[in-house]
Enzyme design. Sequence first.
Site, PDB file in Angstrom:
ATOM      1  N   GLU A 167      25.594  39.526  34.789  1.00 17.94           N
ATOM      2  CA  GLU A 167      24.716  39.832  35.297  1.00 17.94           C
ATOM      3  C   GLU A 167      23.331  40.444  34.336  1.00 17.94           C
ATOM      4  OE1 GLU A 167      23.073  39.048  40.070  1.00 17.94           O
ATOM      5  OE2 GLU A 167      24.506  40.721  39.509  1.00 17.94           O
ATOM      6  N   HIS A 215      49.662  32.808  37.072  1.00 18.67           N
ATOM      7  CA  HIS A 215      49.234  31.238  36.941  1.00 18.67           C
ATOM      8  C   HIS A 215      47.857  30.590  36.071  1.00 18.67           C
ATOM      9  CE1 HIS A 215      51.701  31.208  40.410  1.00 18.67           C
ATOM     10  NE2 HIS A 215      51.137  32.023  41.499  1.00 18.67           N
ATOM     11  N   LYS A 233      15.351  37.040  41.831  1.00 19.06           N
ATOM     12  CA  LYS A 233      16.219  37.869  42.826  1.00 19.06           C
ATOM     13  C   LYS A 233      15.994  36.916  43.543  1.00 19.06           C
ATOM     14  CE  LYS A 233      16.396  41.748  45.169  1.00 19.06           C
ATOM     15  NZ  LYS A 233      18.128  42.066  44.780  1.00 19.06           N
ATOM     16  N   LYS A 244      28.377  41.921  39.165  1.00 19.57           N
ATOM     17  CA  LYS A 244      27.165  42.739  38.542  1.00 19.57           C
ATOM     18  C   LYS A 244      27.338  43.044  36.752  1.00 19.57           C
ATOM     19  CE  LYS A 244      25.192  43.535  41.835  1.00 19.57           C
ATOM     20  NZ  LYS A 244      25.955  42.113  41.711  1.00 19.57           N
ATOM     21  N   GLU A 265      32.775  40.822  42.918  1.00 18.48           N
ATOM     22  CA  GLU A 265      31.343  41.370  42.861  1.00 18.48           C
ATOM     23  C   GLU A 265      30.798  41.828  41.917  1.00 18.48           C
ATOM     24  OE1 GLU A 265      28.727  40.935  43.810  1.00 18.48           O
ATOM     25  OE2 GLU A 265      27.345  42.484  43.955  1.00 18.48           O
ATOM     26  N   GLY A 278       7.387  27.698  43.586  1.00 18.33           N
ATOM     27  CA  GLY A 278       8.133  25.898  44.413  1.00 18.33           C
ATOM     28  C   GLY A 278       8.243  24.979  43.298  1.00 18.33           C
TER      29      GLY A 278
END
Length: 619
Positions: free
Chosen positions: A498, A514, A614, A495, A491, A101
């Site tokens: 990442e 455009h 994660k 991927k 997505e 945290g």
Amino acid sequence: MCGIVGYVGDKEAAGILIDGLKRLEYRGYDSAGLAVVQPKGIKVVKKRGKVGILDESLKKAKLKGGTGCSHTRWATHGIPSKENAHPHLSCDGKIAVVHNGIIENFHALRDSLIKEGHKFRSQTDTEVIVHLIEKFYRGDLGIATRRALKLVRGAYAIAVVSSNEPGRLIGARCDSPLVVGIGKGENFLASDAPAILAYTKKVIYLGNFEIVSLTKDSVKVTDLSGKEIPKETSRITWDAEQAKKSGYPHFMLKEIFEQPQVLRGILDERLKKARVSFQELKISGAELKKFKQIAIVACGTAYHAGFTGKYILEEKLRVPVWVDTSSEFRYRGPIVGKSTLVIVISQSGETADTLAGLREAKARGAKVLAICNVLGSSIAREADGVIYTHAGPEIAVASTKAYTAQMAILYLLAIYLGKLRNVISSKDAEKLVVQFKETVAAMRLLLGRYKKKRNTIATYAKAFRSYYLKHKEKGFFLYLGRNINYPNALEGALKLKEISYISAEGYPAGEMKHGPIALIDENPWVVAIATRSRVYEKMVSNIEEIKARGGIVIAIVTDGDKEIERQGVNYVIEVPVVEEFFSPLLVVVPLQLFAYYMAREFGYDIDQPRNLAKSVTVE
Ligand code: G6P
């Protein structure tokens, strides 16, 4: 971000603490460390880098003792280094703390502790906690921790041990996850259940501002004033086997291949013929009939699932649906209220921005429905209603099976709400269910094609690498999709970024003219989603425009499509025929595999890509 484990019992703590860290490493891997209470005091071992490095060094350390805590770090305050690695020790070396945290008021606390004579050894925010506990320690670790936490502002999940009380382990949380594992003659703490699954499935989910005192035979939960809180124990349905690679070289590949089984499980659980049921959803039918708009809030891959959800829900329900990333939604005074159903989507159920978005929506009077994978997670508990994806533990940082599981729930939700609101007839619902099942079967068929050692997608990844090296690292990617498969373009690009660290952007193909078309020369590789659909011909024209300007195109097409080949595309990936409405579930599979094989081709750490974690429990 950051994973913590705690153990108290008759076994040697070190092995269990390391084993737990290995299962939590997806939460961060900048440094790792552990503390064990030994007969002669606390012994701390910590290392920069991954848990494996710590594990190696422990072979020499020979730690003996049945109480301890451990930590794997995703750096926020202070660079990844041995000094900043947890656990942190009190000045007298008798108390050790691990923390997940951010302590927001640590500067002020640190300054006053330094004035009082405390010596700090790291740049972390965490270290103030251990010095505060030391300051308040009068013979009871629980009381000292409670007093310390009353002064702390921010998010925390902590585990605390002390050589003054060798058989005791303290845990506490506020906004960062912490589960208590109940064993026989032993008890555990962990950021996430997979860390302790091999030892126990009986858990208690700690709430905010709750503190737990554990010995090997006792568990006591109190609030910060010391008042005891009765807690329910829950049973985890996941098993330890699910959190293993089971013969696959990487968790990511395993999780990609698990998808048909996960979707089948969702259908089996949620469907009685064509009737959808969500047993755990606590929002009543009457309430669900009333809302006039839907807002979907999520981050990362879950956001892309939500974006697909917009197409799914708008098409079937004919109510306006808007989608927002949680970090934007929470700060812009979102216009949501009693007539809005807010759907938050989160695999982990702990993403800080999504949790804050949920609270913002509730404060504005909206009903919040969560779609989560992790049982008992903060988002699942704070939402008005929850639907679990039950996809099993997802370990690879790059999300795959959680994505398709989230979309699957959104499809079922469309059917459920459609029937409830009388916009889908029973006959239509039956038809949709059949199409859904066919899509799952098609996914199984498609994945079967890639079970072979050499497969076309892996070959295309190889081809790109050769190109990239030959052209002095110039290649990059554009992913194009339209309509319900536009979110998949986002997505697919995510991927690739990442895990392969290659620049990739997703665009709605209609937007090419455009701006992005100016990028087209021989450098970008364009992944075009061109399966049979109502926008197929538009997509073919877009491909033509790219080819006319020298772009390299990988096209995802429906089995047997020869037309696209005629456009002179460079590479083709075929997928079986499915209903357009359900095609996102299928189309994403080759995109996931392509990212996987690219990362493999470049030799990167696929399951633990650099700088990522994660579960993002900090803003
Ligand atoms: C991180 C992960 C992504 C994930 C996102 C949202 O960025 O690396 O894979 O999609 O968080 O996580 P959530 O648990 O809320 O779905």
